[in-house]
Design a protein around this motif. Structure first.
Motif, PDB file in Angstrom:
ATOM      1  N   SER A 193       0.836  -1.195   0.000  1.00  0.00           N
ATOM      2  CA  SER A 193       0.000   0.000   0.000  1.00  0.00           C
ATOM      3  C   SER A 193       0.871   1.245   0.000  1.00  0.00           C
ATOM      4  O   SER A 193       2.032   1.209   0.379  1.00  0.00           O
ATOM      5  CB  SER A 193      -0.920  -0.002   1.225  1.00  0.00           C
ATOM      6  OG  SER A 193      -0.149   0.080   2.400  1.00  0.00           O
ATOM      7  N   SER A 201       2.693   4.114   1.187  1.00  0.00           N
ATOM      8  CA  SER A 201       3.138   4.440   2.533  1.00  0.00           C
ATOM      9  C   SER A 201       4.169   5.558   2.508  1.00  0.00           C
ATOM     10  O   SER A 201       4.672   5.943   1.465  1.00  0.00           O
ATOM     11  CB  SER A 201       3.713   3.204   3.230  1.00  0.00           C
ATOM     12  OG  SER A 201       4.879   2.775   2.576  1.00  0.00           O
ATOM     13  N   SER A 261       0.766   5.466   7.074  1.00  0.00           N
ATOM     14  CA  SER A 261      -0.120   5.822   5.956  1.00  0.00           C
ATOM     15  C   SER A 261      -0.378   7.323   5.908  1.00  0.00           C
ATOM     16  O   SER A 261      -0.681   7.862   4.841  1.00  0.00           O
ATOM     17  CB  SER A 261      -1.430   5.044   6.035  1.00  0.00           C
ATOM     18  OG  SER A 261      -2.058   5.251   7.279  1.00  0.00           O
ATOM     19  N   CYS A 262      -0.295   8.032   7.052  1.00  0.00           N
ATOM     20  CA  CYS A 262      -0.439   9.483   7.063  1.00  0.00           C
ATOM     21  C   CYS A 262       0.162  10.052   8.344  1.00  0.00           C
ATOM     22  O   CYS A 262       0.343   9.339   9.320  1.00  0.00           O
ATOM     23  CB  CYS A 262      -1.895   9.919   6.914  1.00  0.00           C
ATOM     24  SG  CYS A 262      -2.938   9.479   8.293  1.00  0.00           S
ATOM     25  N   TRP A 287       0.160   9.996  13.826  1.00  0.00           N
ATOM     26  CA  TRP A 287       0.418   9.208  12.625  1.00  0.00           C
ATOM     27  C   TRP A 287      -0.361   7.906  12.719  1.00  0.00           C
ATOM     28  O   TRP A 287      -0.757   7.479  13.799  1.00  0.00           O
ATOM     29  CB  TRP A 287       1.918   8.950  12.444  1.00  0.00           C
ATOM     30  CG  TRP A 287       2.571   8.157  13.540  1.00  0.00           C
ATOM     31  CD1 TRP A 287       2.818   6.805  13.556  1.00  0.00           C
ATOM     32  CD2 TRP A 287       3.076   8.646  14.790  1.00  0.00           C
ATOM     33  NE1 TRP A 287       3.440   6.444  14.721  1.00  0.00           N
ATOM     34  CE2 TRP A 287       3.613   7.552  15.497  1.00  0.00           C
ATOM     35  CE3 TRP A 287       3.125   9.913  15.380  1.00  0.00           C
ATOM     36  CZ2 TRP A 287       4.183   7.685  16.762  1.00  0.00           C
ATOM     37  CZ3 TRP A 287       3.691  10.031  16.638  1.00  0.00           C
ATOM     38  CH2 TRP A 287       4.218   8.932  17.312  1.00  0.00           C
ATOM     39  N   VAL A 288      -0.607   7.302  11.543  1.00  0.00           N
ATOM     40  CA  VAL A 288      -1.340   6.043  11.482  1.00  0.00           C
ATOM     41  C   VAL A 288      -0.403   4.983  10.924  1.00  0.00           C
ATOM     42  O   VAL A 288       0.156   5.144   9.838  1.00  0.00           O
ATOM     43  CB  VAL A 288      -2.608   6.161  10.603  1.00  0.00           C
ATOM     44  CG1 VAL A 288      -3.295   4.816  10.478  1.00  0.00           C
ATOM     45  CG2 VAL A 288      -3.552   7.211  11.176  1.00  0.00           C
ATOM     46  N   THR A 289      -0.231   3.921  11.704  1.00  0.00           N
ATOM     47  CA  THR A 289       0.590   2.789  11.275  1.00  0.00           C
ATOM     48  C   THR A 289      -0.173   1.504  11.577  1.00  0.00           C
ATOM     49  O   THR A 289      -0.745   1.364  12.664  1.00  0.00           O
ATOM     50  CB  THR A 289       1.982   2.809  11.939  1.00  0.00           C
ATOM     51  OG1 THR A 289       2.748   1.714  11.450  1.00  0.00           O
ATOM     52  CG2 THR A 289       1.933   2.736  13.444  1.00  0.00           C
ATOM     53  N   ASP A 290      -0.245   0.604  10.610  1.00  0.00           N
ATOM     54  CA  ASP A 290      -1.001  -0.647  10.735  1.00  0.00           C
ATOM     55  C   ASP A 290      -2.433  -0.401  11.192  1.00  0.00           C
ATOM     56  O   ASP A 290      -2.968  -1.132  12.022  1.00  0.00           O
ATOM     57  CB  ASP A 290      -0.291  -1.609  11.698  1.00  0.00           C
ATOM     58  CG  ASP A 290       1.071  -2.054  11.186  1.00  0.00           C
ATOM     59  OD1 ASP A 290       1.231  -2.154   9.948  1.00  0.00           O
ATOM     60  OD2 ASP A 290       1.979  -2.280  12.003  1.00  0.00           O
ATOM     61  N   GLY A 291      -3.043   0.680  10.688  1.00  0.00           N
ATOM     62  CA  GLY A 291      -4.432   0.979  11.019  1.00  0.00           C
ATOM     63  C   GLY A 291      -4.659   1.565  12.399  1.00  0.00           C
ATOM     64  O   GLY A 291      -5.789   1.804  12.794  1.00  0.00           O
ATOM     65  N   GLU A 292      -3.599   1.807  13.153  1.00  0.00           N
ATOM     66  CA  GLU A 292      -3.713   2.328  14.513  1.00  0.00           C
ATOM     67  C   GLU A 292      -3.110   3.727  14.603  1.00  0.00           C
ATOM     68  O   GLU A 292      -1.997   3.953  14.134  1.00  0.00           O
ATOM     69  CB  GLU A 292      -2.967   1.396  15.478  1.00  0.00           C
ATOM     70  CG  GLU A 292      -3.024   1.828  16.923  1.00  0.00           C
ATOM     71  CD  GLU A 292      -2.221   0.906  17.835  1.00  0.00           C
ATOM     72  OE1 GLU A 292      -1.943   1.322  18.965  1.00  0.00           O
ATOM     73  OE2 GLU A 292      -1.852  -0.207  17.420  1.00  0.00           O
ATOM     74  N   GLU A 293      -3.871   4.665  15.186  1.00  0.00           N
ATOM     75  CA  GLU A 293      -3.356   6.030  15.338  1.00  0.00           C
ATOM     76  C   GLU A 293      -2.534   6.134  16.613  1.00  0.00           C
ATOM     77  O   GLU A 293      -2.924   5.649  17.667  1.00  0.00           O
ATOM     78  CB  GLU A 293      -4.490   7.056  15.394  1.00  0.00           C
ATOM     79  CG  GLU A 293      -3.950   8.473  15.505  1.00  0.00           C
ATOM     80  CD  GLU A 293      -5.016   9.555  15.489  1.00  0.00           C
ATOM     81  OE1 GLU A 293      -4.686  10.682  15.868  1.00  0.00           O
ATOM     82  OE2 GLU A 293      -6.152   9.273  15.101  1.00  0.00           O
TER      83      GLU A 293
END
Length: 84
Positions: A4, A6, A24-25, A55-61
């Motif tokens: 995805s 990144s 992701s952001c 930040w968001v990593t592996d769907g977790e903020e």
């Protein structure tokens, strides 16, 4: 399987590395206003004001409070130097 879109994020303080990895952001407390960096964001250098860096990593903020600093965004790499 395609990876995805990144961004590589490095968050550094004067005494240690706080975070380094793929996200992701990233949302930053910019000097004028908060802003969010997504994949393929234009290159930018900005000061940071006091506020929340998230930040968001592996769907977790995840987030930290910062008292200032600066950020460089270039080629899907975000380097943040902060005081926490």
């Amino acid at each position: 399987m395609m990876k995805s879109a990144s961004i590589t994020l490095d968050i550094l303080s004067p005494d240690k590395s706080i975070f380094s990895g793929e996200v992701s952001c990233v949302t930053l407390p910019g000097g004028k206003a908060p802003f969010t960096v997504l994949h393929n964001h234009a290159s930018i250098i900005s000061t940071l004001s006091q506020g929340k860096l998230s930040w968001v990593t592996d769907g977790e903020e995840k987030s930290i409070a910062v008292s200032g600093g600066f950020v460089e965004v270039k080629d899907n790499r975000v380097t943040v130097c902060v005081e926490v």
